[in-house]
Design a protein around this motif. Structure first.
Motif, PDB file in Angstrom:
ATOM      1  N   MET A 216     -14.074  -7.821   0.819  1.00  0.00           N
ATOM      2  CA  MET A 216     -14.901  -6.878   0.067  1.00  0.00           C
ATOM      3  C   MET A 216     -14.060  -5.890  -0.729  1.00  0.00           C
ATOM      4  SD  MET A 216     -18.487  -6.141   1.853  1.00  0.00           S
ATOM      5  CE  MET A 216     -18.237  -6.011   3.598  1.00  0.00           C
ATOM      6  N   ALA A 217     -12.985  -5.412  -0.150  1.00  0.00           N
ATOM      7  CA  ALA A 217     -12.129  -4.452  -0.859  1.00  0.00           C
ATOM      8  C   ALA A 217     -11.432  -5.114  -2.047  1.00  0.00           C
ATOM      9  CB  ALA A 217     -11.109  -3.855   0.090  1.00  0.00           C
ATOM     10  N   ILE A 218     -10.944  -6.335  -1.850  1.00  0.00           N
ATOM     11  CA  ILE A 218     -10.278  -7.042  -2.948  1.00  0.00           C
ATOM     12  C   ILE A 218     -11.288  -7.378  -4.039  1.00  0.00           C
ATOM     13  CG2 ILE A 218      -9.035  -9.155  -3.591  1.00  0.00           C
ATOM     14  CD1 ILE A 218      -7.671  -9.013  -0.829  1.00  0.00           C
ATOM     15  N   ALA A 219     -12.488  -7.794  -3.652  1.00  0.00           N
ATOM     16  CA  ALA A 219     -13.537  -8.068  -4.645  1.00  0.00           C
ATOM     17  C   ALA A 219     -13.839  -6.805  -5.452  1.00  0.00           C
ATOM     18  CB  ALA A 219     -14.791  -8.590  -3.957  1.00  0.00           C
ATOM     19  N   GLY A 220     -13.846  -5.661  -4.793  1.00  0.00           N
ATOM     20  CA  GLY A 220     -14.052  -4.398  -5.506  1.00  0.00           C
ATOM     21  C   GLY A 220     -12.951  -4.130  -6.512  1.00  0.00           C
ATOM     22  N   GLU A 221     -11.704  -4.413  -6.125  1.00  0.00           N
ATOM     23  CA  GLU A 221     -10.577  -4.267  -7.062  1.00  0.00           C
ATOM     24  C   GLU A 221     -10.767  -5.180  -8.272  1.00  0.00           C
ATOM     25  OE1 GLU A 221      -6.287  -3.630  -5.819  1.00  0.00           O
ATOM     26  OE2 GLU A 221      -7.163  -4.499  -3.999  1.00  0.00           O
ATOM     27  N   ILE A 222     -11.144  -6.420  -8.002  1.00  0.00           N
ATOM     28  CA  ILE A 222     -11.346  -7.385  -9.093  1.00  0.00           C
ATOM     29  C   ILE A 222     -12.462  -6.906 -10.005  1.00  0.00           C
ATOM     30  CG2 ILE A 222     -12.104  -9.737  -9.629  1.00  0.00           C
ATOM     31  CD1 ILE A 222     -10.700 -10.594  -6.968  1.00  0.00           C
ATOM     32  N   ASP A 223     -13.573  -6.469  -9.430  1.00  0.00           N
ATOM     33  CA  ASP A 223     -14.702  -5.994 -10.231  1.00  0.00           C
ATOM     34  C   ASP A 223     -14.337  -4.792 -11.086  1.00  0.00           C
ATOM     35  OD1 ASP A 223     -16.399  -7.973  -9.259  1.00  0.00           O
ATOM     36  OD2 ASP A 223     -17.212  -6.716  -7.660  1.00  0.00           O
TER      37      ASP A 223
ATOM     38  N   LYS B 173     -11.020  -3.958 -12.070  1.00  0.00           N
ATOM     39  CA  LYS B 173      -9.807  -4.092 -12.871  1.00  0.00           C
ATOM     40  C   LYS B 173      -9.755  -5.317 -13.780  1.00  0.00           C
ATOM     41  CE  LYS B 173      -7.006  -1.598  -9.495  1.00  0.00           C
ATOM     42  NZ  LYS B 173      -5.905  -1.699  -8.544  1.00  0.00           N
ATOM     43  N   ALA B 174     -10.630  -6.280 -13.583  1.00  0.00           N
ATOM     44  CA  ALA B 174     -10.555  -7.517 -14.381  1.00  0.00           C
ATOM     45  C   ALA B 174     -11.862  -7.787 -15.109  1.00  0.00           C
ATOM     46  CB  ALA B 174     -10.175  -8.689 -13.478  1.00  0.00           C
ATOM     47  N   THR B 175     -12.521  -6.752 -15.566  1.00  0.00           N
ATOM     48  CA  THR B 175     -13.849  -6.904 -16.168  1.00  0.00           C
ATOM     49  C   THR B 175     -13.850  -7.694 -17.477  1.00  0.00           C
ATOM     50  OG1 THR B 175     -13.625  -4.754 -17.243  1.00  0.00           O
ATOM     51  CG2 THR B 175     -14.737  -4.801 -15.111  1.00  0.00           C
ATOM     52  N   GLN B 176     -12.743  -7.750 -18.145  1.00  0.00           N
ATOM     53  CA  GLN B 176     -12.692  -8.493 -19.405  1.00  0.00           C
ATOM     54  C   GLN B 176     -12.844  -9.994 -19.163  1.00  0.00           C
ATOM     55  OE1 GLN B 176      -9.155  -7.815 -21.716  1.00  0.00           O
ATOM     56  NE2 GLN B 176      -9.777  -9.209 -23.335  1.00  0.00           N
TER      57      GLN B 176
ATOM     58  N   ILE C  81     -16.629 -15.294 -10.260  1.00  0.00           N
ATOM     59  CA  ILE C  81     -17.380 -15.870 -11.373  1.00  0.00           C
ATOM     60  C   ILE C  81     -16.774 -15.365 -12.680  1.00  0.00           C
ATOM     61  CG2 ILE C  81     -19.661 -16.124 -12.421  1.00  0.00           C
ATOM     62  CD1 ILE C  81     -20.644 -15.218  -9.470  1.00  0.00           C
ATOM     63  N   PRO C  82     -16.041 -16.237 -13.383  1.00  0.00           N
ATOM     64  CA  PRO C  82     -15.442 -15.831 -14.661  1.00  0.00           C
ATOM     65  C   PRO C  82     -16.513 -15.723 -15.753  1.00  0.00           C
ATOM     66  CG  PRO C  82     -14.347 -17.772 -13.743  1.00  0.00           C
ATOM     67  CD  PRO C  82     -15.596 -17.555 -12.965  1.00  0.00           C
TER      68      PRO C  82
ATOM     69  N   LEU D  21      -6.173 -16.183 -13.873  1.00  0.00           N
ATOM     70  CA  LEU D  21      -4.965 -15.951 -13.072  1.00  0.00           C
ATOM     71  C   LEU D  21      -4.110 -14.833 -13.665  1.00  0.00           C
ATOM     72  CD1 LEU D  21      -4.011 -19.626 -12.189  1.00  0.00           C
ATOM     73  CD2 LEU D  21      -4.876 -17.870 -10.619  1.00  0.00           C
ATOM     74  N   ALA D  22      -3.974 -14.813 -14.985  1.00  0.00           N
ATOM     75  CA  ALA D  22      -3.167 -13.771 -15.627  1.00  0.00           C
ATOM     76  C   ALA D  22      -3.785 -12.396 -15.403  1.00  0.00           C
ATOM     77  CB  ALA D  22      -3.031 -14.059 -17.118  1.00  0.00           C
ATOM     78  N   SER D  23      -5.110 -12.286 -15.509  1.00  0.00           N
ATOM     79  CA  SER D  23      -5.743 -10.976 -15.317  1.00  0.00           C
ATOM     80  C   SER D  23      -5.627 -10.515 -13.863  1.00  0.00           C
ATOM     81  CB  SER D  23      -7.205 -11.014 -15.753  1.00  0.00           C
ATOM     82  OG  SER D  23      -7.974 -11.823 -14.896  1.00  0.00           O
ATOM     83  N   LEU D  24      -5.725 -11.443 -12.929  1.00  0.00           N
ATOM     84  CA  LEU D  24      -5.611 -11.084 -11.518  1.00  0.00           C
ATOM     85  C   LEU D  24      -4.171 -10.774 -11.115  1.00  0.00           C
ATOM     86  CD1 LEU D  24      -8.058 -13.672  -9.894  1.00  0.00           C
ATOM     87  CD2 LEU D  24      -8.508 -11.277 -10.477  1.00  0.00           C
ATOM     88  N   SER D  25      -3.217 -11.412 -11.770  1.00  0.00           N
ATOM     89  CA  SER D  25      -1.807 -11.192 -11.404  1.00  0.00           C
ATOM     90  C   SER D  25      -1.342  -9.768 -11.701  1.00  0.00           C
ATOM     91  CB  SER D  25      -0.908 -12.204 -12.108  1.00  0.00           C
ATOM     92  OG  SER D  25      -0.864 -11.959 -13.489  1.00  0.00           O
ATOM     93  N   ALA D  26      -2.098  -9.021 -12.511  1.00  0.00           N
ATOM     94  CA  ALA D  26      -1.743  -7.639 -12.792  1.00  0.00           C
ATOM     95  C   ALA D  26      -1.817  -6.779 -11.525  1.00  0.00           C
ATOM     96  CB  ALA D  26      -2.660  -7.071 -13.864  1.00  0.00           C
ATOM     97  N   PHE D  27      -2.665  -7.149 -10.565  1.00  0.00           N
ATOM     98  CA  PHE D  27      -2.775  -6.358  -9.336  1.00  0.00           C
ATOM     99  C   PHE D  27      -2.737  -7.204  -8.056  1.00  0.00           C
ATOM    100  CE2 PHE D  27      -6.905  -7.178 -11.137  1.00  0.00           C
ATOM    101  CZ  PHE D  27      -7.678  -7.602 -10.070  1.00  0.00           C
TER     102      PHE D  27
END
Length: 166
Positions: A117-124, A126-129, A144-145, A155-161
């Motif tokens: 849940m915490a990682i999903a929150g980070e993704i939601d 930080k990777a909204t684009q 869901i891309p 992968l590139a957007s997620l690799s930032a964090f």
């Protein structure tokens, strides 16, 4: 009777407001990692309070448990969460992420138990684009891309964090 009920209501509000004030002070000055610890402090400060009342107070004050740099958790007020320095608290994803696997346009991320849940929150956040949204369980995230976003872009957007995602 009406006057007594009114006075009781006012006393209850004053007590609740005072208790909320003390809870905020305690959280700002101490590392509280359980409701039991907070309950004990409030009782020591003279409050007659039950676990149920404390749970309601925590919900009303929107207090959340956040991870610390040491890998434990602490209760924080919402306004204090944004004040935590990045150097103090590495992204959860840096030590909770295990793997990612794609199926068609979707991806499934595996995490250590309790981190999804915490990682999903980070993704939601930080990777909204590139990411439309996530659905998290205890140790699995459905990612869901957005339309027309490639796996490499995800992968590139997620690799930032999430440093070890590649």
């Amino acid at each position: 009777m009406y006057i007594f009920a009114s006075l009781l209501y006012i006393y209850t509000l004053m007590t609740k407001n005072n208790r909320h004030k003390i809870i905020k002070e305690v959280l700002q000055t101490s590392d509280i990692n359980s409701q039991e610890m907070l309950l004990k402090i409030l009782i020591e400060k003279g409050f007659s309070i039950t676990q149920a009342t404390l749970s309601r107070d925590i919900n009303e004050l929107k207090i959340v448990k956040v991870p610390t740099a040491k890998g434990s958790y602490t209760y924080q007020l919402p306004e204090n969460i944004q004040n935590i320095q990045q150097e103090e608290l590495p992204p959860l994803s840096s030590f909770g992420f295990l793997s990612i696997e794609f199926s068609g346009n979707l991806a499934v991320i595996k995490t250590r138990p309790g981190y999804a849940m915490a990682i999903a929150g980070e993704i939601d956040n930080k990777a909204t684009q590139y990411i439309l949204g996530t659905v998290a369980g205890d140790d699995t995230i459905l990612l869901i891309p957005r339309d027309n976003v490639s796996r490499n872009e995800v992968l590139a957007s997620l690799s930032a964090f999430i440093p070890n995602i590649q």
